[in-house]
Scaffold this motif. Sequence first.
Motif, PDB file in Angstrom:
ATOM      1  N   ARG A  21      -9.104 -12.980  -2.667  1.00 34.67           N
ATOM      2  CA  ARG A  21     -10.828 -12.327  -3.067  1.00 34.67           C
ATOM      3  C   ARG A  21     -11.687 -13.561  -2.653  1.00 34.67           C
ATOM      4  O   ARG A  21     -12.996 -13.298  -2.046  1.00 34.67           O
ATOM      5  CB  ARG A  21     -10.805 -12.313  -4.483  1.00 34.67           C
ATOM      6  N   ARG A  22     -11.429 -14.836  -2.955  1.00 37.60           N
ATOM      7  CA  ARG A  22     -12.418 -15.789  -2.614  1.00 37.60           C
ATOM      8  C   ARG A  22     -12.669 -16.000  -1.021  1.00 37.60           C
ATOM      9  O   ARG A  22     -13.861 -16.043  -0.665  1.00 37.60           O
ATOM     10  CB  ARG A  22     -11.861 -17.303  -2.929  1.00 37.60           C
ATOM     11  N   GLU A  23     -11.688 -15.883  -0.191  1.00 34.45           N
ATOM     12  CA  GLU A  23     -11.921 -15.963   1.293  1.00 34.45           C
ATOM     13  C   GLU A  23     -12.423 -14.759   1.967  1.00 34.45           C
ATOM     14  O   GLU A  23     -13.308 -14.630   2.589  1.00 34.45           O
ATOM     15  CB  GLU A  23     -10.392 -16.039   1.924  1.00 34.45           C
TER      16      GLU A  23
ATOM     17  N   LEU B 257      -4.896 -15.665   2.378  1.00 32.94           N
ATOM     18  CA  LEU B 257      -4.847 -14.884   3.764  1.00 32.94           C
ATOM     19  C   LEU B 257      -3.817 -15.456   4.658  1.00 32.94           C
ATOM     20  O   LEU B 257      -3.296 -14.882   5.773  1.00 32.94           O
ATOM     21  CB  LEU B 257      -6.146 -14.903   4.272  1.00 32.94           C
ATOM     22  N   ARG B 258      -3.708 -16.991   4.745  1.00 37.37           N
ATOM     23  CA  ARG B 258      -2.686 -17.166   5.661  1.00 37.37           C
ATOM     24  C   ARG B 258      -1.345 -17.165   5.612  1.00 37.37           C
ATOM     25  O   ARG B 258      -0.576 -17.283   6.697  1.00 37.37           O
ATOM     26  CB  ARG B 258      -2.841 -18.915   5.351  1.00 37.37           C
ATOM     27  N   GLU B 259      -0.874 -16.413   4.596  1.00 38.25           N
ATOM     28  CA  GLU B 259       0.396 -16.044   4.250  1.00 38.25           C
ATOM     29  C   GLU B 259       0.727 -14.552   5.288  1.00 38.25           C
ATOM     30  O   GLU B 259       1.771 -14.212   5.216  1.00 38.25           O
ATOM     31  CB  GLU B 259       0.625 -15.873   2.776  1.00 38.25           C
ATOM     32  N   VAL B 260      -0.470 -13.821   5.293  1.00 34.13           N
ATOM     33  CA  VAL B 260      -0.020 -12.655   6.057  1.00 34.13           C
ATOM     34  C   VAL B 260       0.309 -12.919   7.485  1.00 34.13           C
ATOM     35  O   VAL B 260      -0.192 -13.709   8.055  1.00 34.13           O
ATOM     36  CB  VAL B 260      -1.614 -11.944   6.105  1.00 34.13           C
TER      37      VAL B 260
ATOM     38  N   TRP C 294     -12.387 -14.956  11.799  1.00 36.76           N
ATOM     39  CA  TRP C 294     -13.135 -15.906  11.187  1.00 36.76           C
ATOM     40  C   TRP C 294     -12.258 -16.900  10.386  1.00 36.76           C
ATOM     41  O   TRP C 294     -12.919 -18.017  10.135  1.00 36.76           O
ATOM     42  CB  TRP C 294     -14.009 -15.109   9.982  1.00 36.76           C
ATOM     43  N   ALA C 295     -11.104 -16.430   9.796  1.00 35.43           N
ATOM     44  CA  ALA C 295     -10.334 -17.374   8.949  1.00 35.43           C
ATOM     45  C   ALA C 295      -9.813 -18.402   9.639  1.00 35.43           C
ATOM     46  O   ALA C 295      -9.854 -19.569   9.607  1.00 35.43           O
ATOM     47  CB  ALA C 295      -9.352 -16.476   8.191  1.00 35.43           C
ATOM     48  N   LYS C 296      -9.471 -18.179  10.948  1.00 35.27           N
ATOM     49  CA  LYS C 296      -8.818 -19.260  11.937  1.00 35.27           C
ATOM     50  C   LYS C 296     -10.050 -20.067  12.535  1.00 35.27           C
ATOM     51  O   LYS C 296      -9.730 -21.457  12.365  1.00 35.27           O
ATOM     52  CB  LYS C 296      -7.943 -18.425  13.156  1.00 35.27           C
ATOM     53  N   LYS C 297     -11.206 -19.621  12.463  1.00 33.93           N
ATOM     54  CA  LYS C 297     -12.093 -20.219  12.943  1.00 33.93           C
ATOM     55  C   LYS C 297     -12.704 -21.144  11.918  1.00 33.93           C
ATOM     56  O   LYS C 297     -12.930 -22.577  12.387  1.00 33.93           O
ATOM     57  CB  LYS C 297     -13.375 -19.391  13.339  1.00 33.93           C
ATOM     58  N   ASN C 298     -12.746 -20.860  10.779  1.00 34.28           N
ATOM     59  CA  ASN C 298     -13.116 -21.777   9.734  1.00 34.28           C
ATOM     60  C   ASN C 298     -11.924 -22.691   9.121  1.00 34.28           C
ATOM     61  O   ASN C 298     -11.987 -23.082   7.894  1.00 34.28           O
ATOM     62  CB  ASN C 298     -13.804 -21.123   8.697  1.00 34.28           C
ATOM     63  N   GLY C 299     -10.477 -22.660   9.664  1.00 35.90           N
ATOM     64  CA  GLY C 299      -9.374 -23.570   9.109  1.00 35.90           C
ATOM     65  C   GLY C 299      -8.726 -23.017   7.982  1.00 35.90           C
ATOM     66  O   GLY C 299      -8.068 -23.498   7.296  1.00 35.90           O
ATOM     67  N   ILE C 300      -8.937 -21.678   7.746  1.00 38.92           N
ATOM     68  CA  ILE C 300      -8.404 -21.103   6.347  1.00 38.92           C
ATOM     69  C   ILE C 300      -7.045 -20.419   6.739  1.00 38.92           C
ATOM     70  O   ILE C 300      -6.078 -20.490   6.051  1.00 38.92           O
ATOM     71  CB  ILE C 300      -9.126 -19.894   5.901  1.00 38.92           C
ATOM     72  N   ALA C 301      -6.863 -20.161   7.987  1.00 38.75           N
ATOM     73  CA  ALA C 301      -5.545 -19.538   8.561  1.00 38.75           C
ATOM     74  C   ALA C 301      -5.221 -20.169   9.769  1.00 38.75           C
ATOM     75  O   ALA C 301      -5.801 -20.779  10.499  1.00 38.75           O
ATOM     76  CB  ALA C 301      -5.605 -18.066   8.861  1.00 38.75           C
TER      77      ALA C 301
ATOM     78  N   ARG D 230      -3.189 -19.227  12.112  1.00 42.86           N
ATOM     79  CA  ARG D 230      -3.204 -18.575  13.398  1.00 42.86           C
ATOM     80  C   ARG D 230      -3.479 -16.941  12.790  1.00 42.86           C
ATOM     81  O   ARG D 230      -3.477 -16.669  12.071  1.00 42.86           O
ATOM     82  CB  ARG D 230      -1.517 -18.451  13.824  1.00 42.86           C
ATOM     83  N   ASN D 231      -3.874 -16.372  13.903  1.00 44.66           N
ATOM     84  CA  ASN D 231      -4.546 -15.016  13.662  1.00 44.66           C
ATOM     85  C   ASN D 231      -3.388 -13.874  13.915  1.00 44.66           C
ATOM     86  O   ASN D 231      -2.681 -13.820  15.206  1.00 44.66           O
ATOM     87  CB  ASN D 231      -5.583 -14.839  14.946  1.00 44.66           C
ATOM     88  N   PRO D 232      -3.120 -13.311  12.935  1.00 41.21           N
ATOM     89  CA  PRO D 232      -1.860 -12.350  13.193  1.00 41.21           C
ATOM     90  C   PRO D 232      -2.149 -11.200  13.659  1.00 41.21           C
ATOM     91  O   PRO D 232      -1.356 -10.397  14.040  1.00 41.21           O
ATOM     92  CB  PRO D 232      -1.417 -11.874  11.490  1.00 41.21           C
ATOM     93  N   THR D 233      -3.778 -10.726  14.020  1.00 42.76           N
ATOM     94  CA  THR D 233      -3.940  -9.787  14.761  1.00 42.76           C
ATOM     95  C   THR D 233      -4.137  -9.817  16.315  1.00 42.76           C
ATOM     96  O   THR D 233      -4.466  -8.895  16.935  1.00 42.76           O
ATOM     97  CB  THR D 233      -5.462  -9.257  14.430  1.00 42.76           C
ATOM     98  N   ALA D 234      -3.756 -11.120  16.695  1.00 40.39           N
ATOM     99  CA  ALA D 234      -3.842 -11.553  18.250  1.00 40.39           C
ATOM    100  C   ALA D 234      -2.858 -10.744  18.987  1.00 40.39           C
ATOM    101  O   ALA D 234      -1.624 -10.245  18.574  1.00 40.39           O
ATOM    102  CB  ALA D 234      -3.617 -13.037  18.455  1.00 40.39           C
TER     103      ALA D 234
END
Length: 305
Positions: free
Chosen positions: A28-30, A74-77, A107-114, A116-120
């Motif tokens: 929710r926060r992210e 989100l990093r766990e997805v 956005w999550a990968k760019k800001n260090g939240i994830a 890697r990007n699972p949608t890549a």
Amino acid sequence: MGVLADDRRPSCEDWLEKRLDGLAAGIRRETERWNRTLRDGGPRTRPRDQSTVWAYLNALRSALLDWSTRYDQLREVTRDDVLAQVKTLHGHERHQTLTALRSLFGWAKKNGIAFRNPTARIKVGTVEYSILQPLLPQQVNRSVEAVRSPARLALALAASHATRAGAIRALQLDNVDLGNRRLTIAGRTRPTDDLTHQMLLAWLDYRRRRWPNTVNPHLLINQMTALETGPVIGWRITHELHGQDATLERLRVDRHSKKPSSTAPTRSTSPRSSARTRRPRSATRTPLASFWKPPPNRTPHEGRP
């Protein structure tokens, strides 16, 4: 004048709170940070349109609720989780969901939240549009019955004049000439048929009784724009036609497809010619440069017009 401090809570805040209800605390926060970045922009991010912000979060809500039952961040997805969510989607829904997922995890990968990007490397693809079939009379009748009487003016404009929704919202009172039964739409003046004329009279009468003191110059207004001078943004007819086959765009396309084509081949009246006249292919082509001549009172080296 700068004398009023508007301390009302924006409606988008209430909407965002409802959309994020039920998510895990970390997700929710992210997600809230990502959604606010879309709406307000960032150091290297331009703000998106409010309708895009709403559409993205609405497309992701079911996936985020599912992941909230198993994950906290989100990093766990994983990539398999994303594929499992989109494998049952098709067409525009799949395209919209994947586009929103790519925006969120990018956005999550760019800001260090994830990490890697699972949608890549998951291809969004193109939306395959089906061929629109002509509207049936009963489909049009259901749309007319679903719309209130004053709002039927937009249906008449789309069905009779093939007018786009944006051009309908941009119509102003000066574009209507009731005496000569003329209507100017997108800079082009055209005669009004009996149906459109009756709808115009009904709407103007309702507009005069409902908002007698408004100074808005636009033809179509609502309770919000009656206090302003701008056009309507989300007109109610789009909501009233939700789920109907005969929408404004379908009516416009259907009317446009019934217009006679001006590029159809014509038959020749000469007895010597064939049924269809065609310009014969010339054996020699005239160079393009021979058609150009320098303008009068100028020398050729001064440049082409």
